[in-house]
Design a protein around this motif. Structure first.
Motif, PDB file in Angstrom:
ATOM      1  N   LYS A   3       1.031  -1.091   0.162  1.00 39.93           N
ATOM      2  CA  LYS A   3       0.488   0.331   0.007  1.00 39.93           C
ATOM      3  C   LYS A   3       0.594   1.388   0.223  1.00 39.93           C
ATOM      4  O   LYS A   3       1.574   1.526   1.026  1.00 39.93           O
ATOM      5  CB  LYS A   3      -0.819  -0.400   1.114  1.00 39.93           C
ATOM      6  CG  LYS A   3      -1.810  -1.044   0.859  1.00 39.93           C
ATOM      7  CD  LYS A   3      -2.949  -0.217   2.246  1.00 39.93           C
ATOM      8  CE  LYS A   3      -4.366  -1.440   2.262  1.00 39.93           C
ATOM      9  NZ  LYS A   3      -5.020  -1.031   2.581  1.00 39.93           N
ATOM     10  N   LYS A   4       0.264   1.927  -0.766  1.00 36.38           N
ATOM     11  CA  LYS A   4       1.310   3.034  -0.703  1.00 36.38           C
ATOM     12  C   LYS A   4       0.919   4.480   0.351  1.00 36.38           C
ATOM     13  O   LYS A   4       0.051   4.544   1.009  1.00 36.38           O
ATOM     14  CB  LYS A   4       0.597   4.763  -2.145  1.00 36.38           C
ATOM     15  CG  LYS A   4       1.518   5.619  -2.059  1.00 36.38           C
ATOM     16  CD  LYS A   4       0.893   5.939  -3.468  1.00 36.38           C
ATOM     17  CE  LYS A   4       1.957   7.473  -3.587  1.00 36.38           C
ATOM     18  NZ  LYS A   4       1.177   8.254  -4.867  1.00 36.38           N
ATOM     19  N   PRO A   5       1.552   4.669   1.095  1.00 36.14           N
ATOM     20  CA  PRO A   5       1.954   5.637   2.595  1.00 36.14           C
ATOM     21  C   PRO A   5       0.512   6.362   1.762  1.00 36.14           C
ATOM     22  O   PRO A   5       0.523   7.839   1.347  1.00 36.14           O
ATOM     23  CB  PRO A   5       2.745   6.124   3.037  1.00 36.14           C
ATOM     24  CG  PRO A   5       4.262   5.606   1.695  1.00 36.14           C
ATOM     25  CD  PRO A   5       3.060   4.706   1.015  1.00 36.14           C
ATOM     26  N   VAL A   6      -0.209   7.392   2.686  1.00 36.77           N
ATOM     27  CA  VAL A   6      -1.253   8.416   2.545  1.00 36.77           C
ATOM     28  C   VAL A   6      -0.026   9.593   2.714  1.00 36.77           C
ATOM     29  O   VAL A   6       0.542  10.049   3.585  1.00 36.77           O
ATOM     30  CB  VAL A   6      -2.089   8.006   3.547  1.00 36.77           C
ATOM     31  CG1 VAL A   6      -2.957  10.093   3.487  1.00 36.77           C
ATOM     32  CG2 VAL A   6      -2.950   6.927   3.083  1.00 36.77           C
ATOM     33  N   GLU A   7      -0.005  10.838   2.149  1.00 35.51           N
ATOM     34  CA  GLU A   7       0.651  12.011   2.351  1.00 35.51           C
ATOM     35  C   GLU A   7      -0.600  12.482   2.759  1.00 35.51           C
ATOM     36  O   GLU A   7      -1.407  13.189   2.313  1.00 35.51           O
ATOM     37  CB  GLU A   7       0.759  12.617   1.443  1.00 35.51           C
ATOM     38  CG  GLU A   7       1.996  11.592   0.454  1.00 35.51           C
ATOM     39  CD  GLU A   7       3.181  12.182   0.711  1.00 35.51           C
ATOM     40  OE1 GLU A   7       3.663  13.140   1.702  1.00 35.51           O
ATOM     41  OE2 GLU A   7       4.204  11.166   0.610  1.00 35.51           O
ATOM     42  N   TRP A   8      -0.320  13.812   4.086  1.00 37.33           N
ATOM     43  CA  TRP A   8      -0.960  14.171   4.751  1.00 37.33           C
ATOM     44  C   TRP A   8      -0.755  15.565   4.462  1.00 37.33           C
ATOM     45  O   TRP A   8      -0.084  16.537   4.514  1.00 37.33           O
ATOM     46  CB  TRP A   8      -1.197  14.328   5.840  1.00 37.33           C
ATOM     47  CG  TRP A   8      -1.754  13.118   6.258  1.00 37.33           C
ATOM     48  CD1 TRP A   8      -1.295  11.304   6.794  1.00 37.33           C
ATOM     49  CD2 TRP A   8      -3.504  12.442   6.754  1.00 37.33           C
ATOM     50  NE1 TRP A   8      -1.639   9.836   7.193  1.00 37.33           N
ATOM     51  CE2 TRP A   8      -3.616  11.158   7.056  1.00 37.33           C
ATOM     52  CE3 TRP A   8      -4.412  12.597   6.485  1.00 37.33           C
ATOM     53  CZ2 TRP A   8      -4.206  10.143   7.282  1.00 37.33           C
ATOM     54  CZ3 TRP A   8      -5.739  12.016   7.208  1.00 37.33           C
ATOM     55  CH2 TRP A   8      -5.692  11.352   7.245  1.00 37.33           C
ATOM     56  N   LYS A   9      -1.995  16.675   4.728  1.00 39.09           N
ATOM     57  CA  LYS A   9      -1.943  18.063   4.187  1.00 39.09           C
ATOM     58  C   LYS A   9      -2.486  18.682   5.176  1.00 39.09           C
ATOM     59  O   LYS A   9      -2.960  18.084   5.339  1.00 39.09           O
ATOM     60  CB  LYS A   9      -1.563  18.445   3.124  1.00 39.09           C
ATOM     61  CG  LYS A   9      -1.326  19.929   2.596  1.00 39.09           C
ATOM     62  CD  LYS A   9      -1.741  19.959   0.475  1.00 39.09           C
ATOM     63  CE  LYS A   9      -0.993  21.287   0.123  1.00 39.09           C
ATOM     64  NZ  LYS A   9      -0.905  21.320  -1.058  1.00 39.09           N
ATOM     65  N   ARG A  10      -1.765  19.654   5.337  1.00 34.74           N
ATOM     66  CA  ARG A  10      -2.029  20.677   6.246  1.00 34.74           C
ATOM     67  C   ARG A  10      -3.282  21.348   6.567  1.00 34.74           C
ATOM     68  O   ARG A  10      -3.179  22.428   5.032  1.00 34.74           O
ATOM     69  CB  ARG A  10      -1.317  21.578   7.225  1.00 34.74           C
ATOM     70  CG  ARG A  10      -1.670  22.284   8.499  1.00 34.74           C
ATOM     71  CD  ARG A  10      -0.890  23.044   9.248  1.00 34.74           C
ATOM     72  NE  ARG A  10      -1.054  24.144  10.141  1.00 34.74           N
ATOM     73  CZ  ARG A  10      -1.889  25.473  10.138  1.00 34.74           C
ATOM     74  NH1 ARG A  10      -1.225  25.774   8.697  1.00 34.74           N
ATOM     75  NH2 ARG A  10      -1.848  26.432  10.753  1.00 34.74           N
ATOM     76  N   LEU A  11      -4.849  21.204   6.935  1.00 33.94           N
ATOM     77  CA  LEU A  11      -5.577  22.564   6.013  1.00 33.94           C
ATOM     78  C   LEU A  11      -5.724  23.558   6.837  1.00 33.94           C
ATOM     79  O   LEU A  11      -5.813  24.755   6.495  1.00 33.94           O
ATOM     80  CB  LEU A  11      -6.675  21.402   6.067  1.00 33.94           C
ATOM     81  CG  LEU A  11      -7.930  22.147   5.955  1.00 33.94           C
ATOM     82  CD1 LEU A  11      -8.037  22.266   4.089  1.00 33.94           C
ATOM     83  CD2 LEU A  11      -9.665  21.237   6.176  1.00 33.94           C
ATOM     84  N   LEU A  12      -5.861  23.433   7.958  1.00 33.10           N
ATOM     85  CA  LEU A  12      -5.233  24.400   8.905  1.00 33.10           C
ATOM     86  C   LEU A  12      -5.457  24.531  10.270  1.00 33.10           C
ATOM     87  O   LEU A  12      -5.129  23.291  11.144  1.00 33.10           O
ATOM     88  CB  LEU A  12      -6.895  25.288   9.145  1.00 33.10           C
ATOM     89  CG  LEU A  12      -8.457  24.751   9.711  1.00 33.10           C
ATOM     90  CD1 LEU A  12      -9.317  24.577  10.276  1.00 33.10           C
ATOM     91  CD2 LEU A  12      -9.362  24.354   8.200  1.00 33.10           C
ATOM     92  N   ASN A  13      -5.541  25.230  11.078  1.00 36.43           N
ATOM     93  CA  ASN A  13      -5.056  25.380  13.186  1.00 36.43           C
ATOM     94  C   ASN A  13      -6.462  26.475  13.494  1.00 36.43           C
ATOM     95  O   ASN A  13      -6.642  27.194  12.890  1.00 36.43           O
ATOM     96  CB  ASN A  13      -3.914  26.415  13.277  1.00 36.43           C
ATOM     97  CG  ASN A  13      -3.695  26.256  14.064  1.00 36.43           C
ATOM     98  OD1 ASN A  13      -4.024  27.041  15.299  1.00 36.43           O
ATOM     99  ND2 ASN A  13      -2.472  25.432  15.159  1.00 36.43           N
ATOM    100  N   VAL A  14      -6.510  25.763  14.240  1.00 35.04           N
ATOM    101  CA  VAL A  14      -7.556  26.029  14.795  1.00 35.04           C
ATOM    102  C   VAL A  14      -7.595  26.011  16.380  1.00 35.04           C
ATOM    103  O   VAL A  14      -7.264  25.776  16.984  1.00 35.04           O
ATOM    104  CB  VAL A  14      -9.425  25.151  14.694  1.00 35.04           C
ATOM    105  CG1 VAL A  14     -10.054  24.860  13.247  1.00 35.04           C
ATOM    106  CG2 VAL A  14      -9.009  23.729  15.321  1.00 35.04           C
TER     107      VAL A  14
END
Length: 132
Positions: A3-14
């Motif tokens: 399985k290809k690892p999931v690349e996570w991207k920062r959406l926002l900071n709350v």
């Protein structure tokens, strides 16, 4: 097959957990996976003090990032109206609190050092002139 690892991207900071849960449930309603992270000692501060100065970063998979942005930048009046506002929607308050905390820490540490140095200089000058 690997399985290809999931690349996570920062959406926002709350700012806090409540705001994080609202955004997470909105994203979950569109089947967008969410990963939440707290910067630095944020988790420990939340447990110890009940809140964190760093806020909560919300991440989404890179493949869902555009969809998540479009969802957050919709026409609803309570949501931000542009992508840049969506990313930094709660940042100004967070930055002010972080700067205030840094200032308090700096004053607490630096003030006694400066007072001590002034005391040493004055006492040495008085000893030099045999006034003490």
């Amino acid at each position: 097959m690997e399985k290809k690892p999931v690349e996570w991207k920062r959406l926002l900071n709350v700012h806090d957990n409540d705001q994080s849960q609202v955004i997470e449930s909105l994203l979950a309603s569109e089947n967008i996976p969410v990963l939440r992270k707290e910067q630095g000692t944020g988790n420990y501060l939340r447990i110890y003090m009940g809140s964190s100065l760093t806020g909560v970063d919300i991440y989404v998979p890179d493949s869902c990032y555009q969809q998540a942005l479009e969802l957050l930048t919709g026409d609803d009046e309570y949501l931000p109206s542009s992508a840049s506002e969506a990313i930094d929607v709660y940042q100004p308050d967070f930055i002010k609190r972080k700067k205030t905390a840094r200032m308090i820490i700096a004053i607490t540490i630096i003030a006694p050092v400066i007072i001590g140095l002034i005391y040493i200089i004055v006492s040495n000058l008085l000893n030099l002139f045999h006034l003490l």
